[in-house]
Motif scaffolding. Structure first.
Motif, mmCIF file in Angstrom:
data_model
loop_
_atom_site.group_PDB
_atom_site.id
_atom_site.type_symbol
_atom_site.label_atom_id
_atom_site.label_comp_id
_atom_site.label_asym_id
_atom_site.label_seq_id
_atom_site.Cartn_x
_atom_site.Cartn_y
_atom_site.Cartn_z
ATOM 1 N N PHE A 187 29.261 36.794 37.587
ATOM 2 C CA PHE A 187 30.583 38.086 37.583
ATOM 3 C C PHE A 187 32.126 37.786 36.783
ATOM 4 N N MET A 188 32.465 36.520 37.920
ATOM 5 C CA MET A 188 33.109 35.693 37.684
ATOM 6 C C MET A 188 33.841 35.131 37.152
ATOM 7 N N TYR A 189 32.549 34.459 36.524
ATOM 8 C CA TYR A 189 32.083 33.483 35.635
ATOM 9 C C TYR A 189 32.148 33.939 34.242
ATOM 10 N N LEU A 190 31.493 34.551 34.080
ATOM 11 C CA LEU A 190 32.058 35.609 32.515
ATOM 12 C C LEU A 190 32.908 35.909 32.255
ATOM 13 N N GLU A 191 33.837 36.513 33.392
ATOM 14 C CA GLU A 191 34.967 36.813 33.697
ATOM 15 C C GLU A 191 36.193 35.730 33.063
ATOM 16 N N LEU A 192 35.219 34.498 33.655
ATOM 17 C CA LEU A 192 36.646 33.248 33.122
ATOM 18 C C LEU A 192 36.324 33.251 32.258
ATOM 19 N N VAL A 193 34.659 33.102 30.714
ATOM 20 C CA VAL A 193 34.487 32.803 29.389
ATOM 21 C C VAL A 193 35.273 33.888 28.382
ATOM 22 N N SER A 194 35.729 35.164 28.956
ATOM 23 C CA SER A 194 36.214 35.949 28.569
ATOM 24 C C SER A 194 37.483 35.724 28.188
ATOM 25 N N MET A 195 38.393 35.561 29.818
ATOM 26 C CA MET A 195 39.620 34.856 29.152
ATOM 27 C C MET A 195 39.873 33.639 28.527
ATOM 28 N N VAL A 196 38.846 33.143 28.560
ATOM 29 C CA VAL A 196 39.303 32.229 27.032
ATOM 30 C C VAL A 196 38.819 32.522 26.117
ATOM 31 N N GLU A 197 38.027 33.518 25.651
ATOM 32 C CA GLU A 197 37.962 34.363 24.419
ATOM 33 C C GLU A 197 39.207 34.929 24.288
ATOM 34 N N VAL A 198 39.435 35.260 25.157
ATOM 35 C CA VAL A 198 41.015 36.562 24.724
ATOM 36 C C VAL A 198 42.393 35.534 24.334
ATOM 37 N N MET B 46 43.416 40.147 33.249
ATOM 38 C CA MET B 46 42.563 39.194 33.478
ATOM 39 C C MET B 46 41.510 38.929 34.762
ATOM 40 N N PRO B 47 43.267 37.938 35.256
ATOM 41 C CA PRO B 47 43.390 37.336 36.052
ATOM 42 C C PRO B 47 43.050 38.210 37.493
ATOM 43 N N LEU B 48 43.581 38.868 37.400
ATOM 44 C CA LEU B 48 43.965 39.936 38.798
ATOM 45 C C LEU B 48 42.521 40.785 38.736
ATOM 46 N N TYR B 49 41.790 41.178 37.808
ATOM 47 C CA TYR B 49 40.173 41.583 37.886
ATOM 48 C C TYR B 49 39.294 40.542 39.038
ATOM 49 N N ILE B 50 39.582 39.019 38.594
ATOM 50 C CA ILE B 50 38.745 38.254 38.894
ATOM 51 C C ILE B 50 39.529 37.920 40.576
ATOM 52 N N ALA B 51 40.348 37.949 40.433
ATOM 53 C CA ALA B 51 41.091 37.853 42.034
ATOM 54 C C ALA B 51 40.719 39.424 43.131
ATOM 55 N N LEU C 83 45.888 45.882 46.459
ATOM 56 C CA LEU C 83 46.948 45.692 46.644
ATOM 57 C C LEU C 83 47.503 45.018 44.694
ATOM 58 N N LEU C 84 45.504 44.325 44.433
ATOM 59 C CA LEU C 84 45.610 43.672 43.117
ATOM 60 C C LEU C 84 45.468 45.369 42.199
ATOM 61 N N VAL D 90 50.830 47.605 36.006
ATOM 62 C CA VAL D 90 50.204 46.459 34.434
ATOM 63 C C VAL D 90 50.033 47.107 33.351
ATOM 64 N N ARG D 91 48.690 48.089 33.668
ATOM 65 C CA ARG D 91 48.124 49.097 32.679
ATOM 66 C C ARG D 91 49.343 50.089 31.946
ATOM 67 N N TYR D 92 50.131 50.767 33.329
ATOM 68 C CA TYR D 92 51.327 51.653 32.900
ATOM 69 C C TYR D 92 52.284 51.206 31.863
ATOM 70 N N GLY D 93 52.440 50.526 32.286
ATOM 71 C CA GLY D 93 53.535 49.165 32.061
ATOM 72 C C GLY D 93 53.197 48.809 30.834
ATOM 73 N N HIS D 94 52.237 48.920 30.416
ATOM 74 C CA HIS D 94 51.588 48.003 28.778
ATOM 75 C C HIS D 94 51.673 49.556 28.256
ATOM 76 N N LEU D 95 51.437 50.683 27.650
ATOM 77 C CA LEU D 95 51.250 51.660 27.740
ATOM 78 C C LEU D 95 53.184 52.791 27.537
ATOM 79 N N LYS D 96 53.808 52.743 28.361
ATOM 80 C CA LYS D 96 55.071 53.312 28.393
ATOM 81 C C LYS D 96 55.915 52.357 28.023
ATOM 82 N N LEU D 97 56.190 50.949 28.292
ATOM 83 C CA LEU D 97 56.952 50.141 27.365
ATOM 84 C C LEU D 97 56.458 49.249 26.767
ATOM 85 N N PRO D 98 56.141 49.131 25.901
ATOM 86 C CA PRO D 98 55.418 48.953 24.992
ATOM 87 C C PRO D 98 56.227 46.733 24.923
ATOM 88 N N TYR D 99 55.591 45.520 24.672
ATOM 89 C CA TYR D 99 56.625 44.809 24.097
ATOM 90 C C TYR D 99 57.091 45.040 22.962
#
Length: 133
Positions: free
Chosen positions: A51-62, A73-78, A106-107, A114-123
């Motif tokens: 699953f970690m390898y799959l997440e790394l592949v997904s990270m490269v794709e993104v 994504m790195p937080l999920y892998i951690a 904590l992760l 981070v998700r809350y920040g992206h929703l409420k304080l978008p770039y």
């Protein structure tokens, strides 16, 4: 001021690096599957590693397609890596086990923040791209 040649050079270096990460991840994943086939069984820790390898592949794709890496994504892998560590090291002292569980918690909190920040304080560029589409 950046010249087009320098910009293309950095882009090429980035793509080559992503391909190297992808190749190494695929090699490690296939090696793990080969070991599981030879052993004749797969444990939960093996599946978490895949699953970690799959997440790394997904990270490269993104990163390849968007040019940006979501922090989550790195937080999920951690989190998966720490969970696997808890499963693999069966003889962890109670305090280490508790510390690892707190680290996963904590992760998870960091993912929510981070998700809350992206929703409420978008770039600013995220706001602009929503208006264009």
């Amino acid at each position: 001021m950046q010249t087009p040649l320098i910009g293309r050079s950095f882009s090429l270096i980035e793509k080559v690096g992503l391909l190297a990460i992808l190749a190494a991840t695929l090699f490690a994943g296939f090696s793990e599957v080969k070991q599981m086939v030879q052993a004749g069984h797969a444990g939960v820790s093996d599946l978490l590693l895949l699953f970690m390898y799959l997440e790394l592949v997904s990270m490269v794709e993104v990163y390849w397609t968007a040019g940006k890496l979501p922090v989550r994504m790195p937080l999920y892998i951690a989190m998966v890596a720490l969970a696997r560590h808890m499963l693999v090291d069966q003889q962890l002292p109670a305090l280490d086990l508790l510390g690892t569980a707190v680290a996963i918690l904590l992760l998870a909190v960091a993912v929510v923040v981070v998700r809350y920040g992206h929703l409420k304080l978008p770039y600013r560029d995220a706001i602009d791209s929503r208006h264009l589409s």
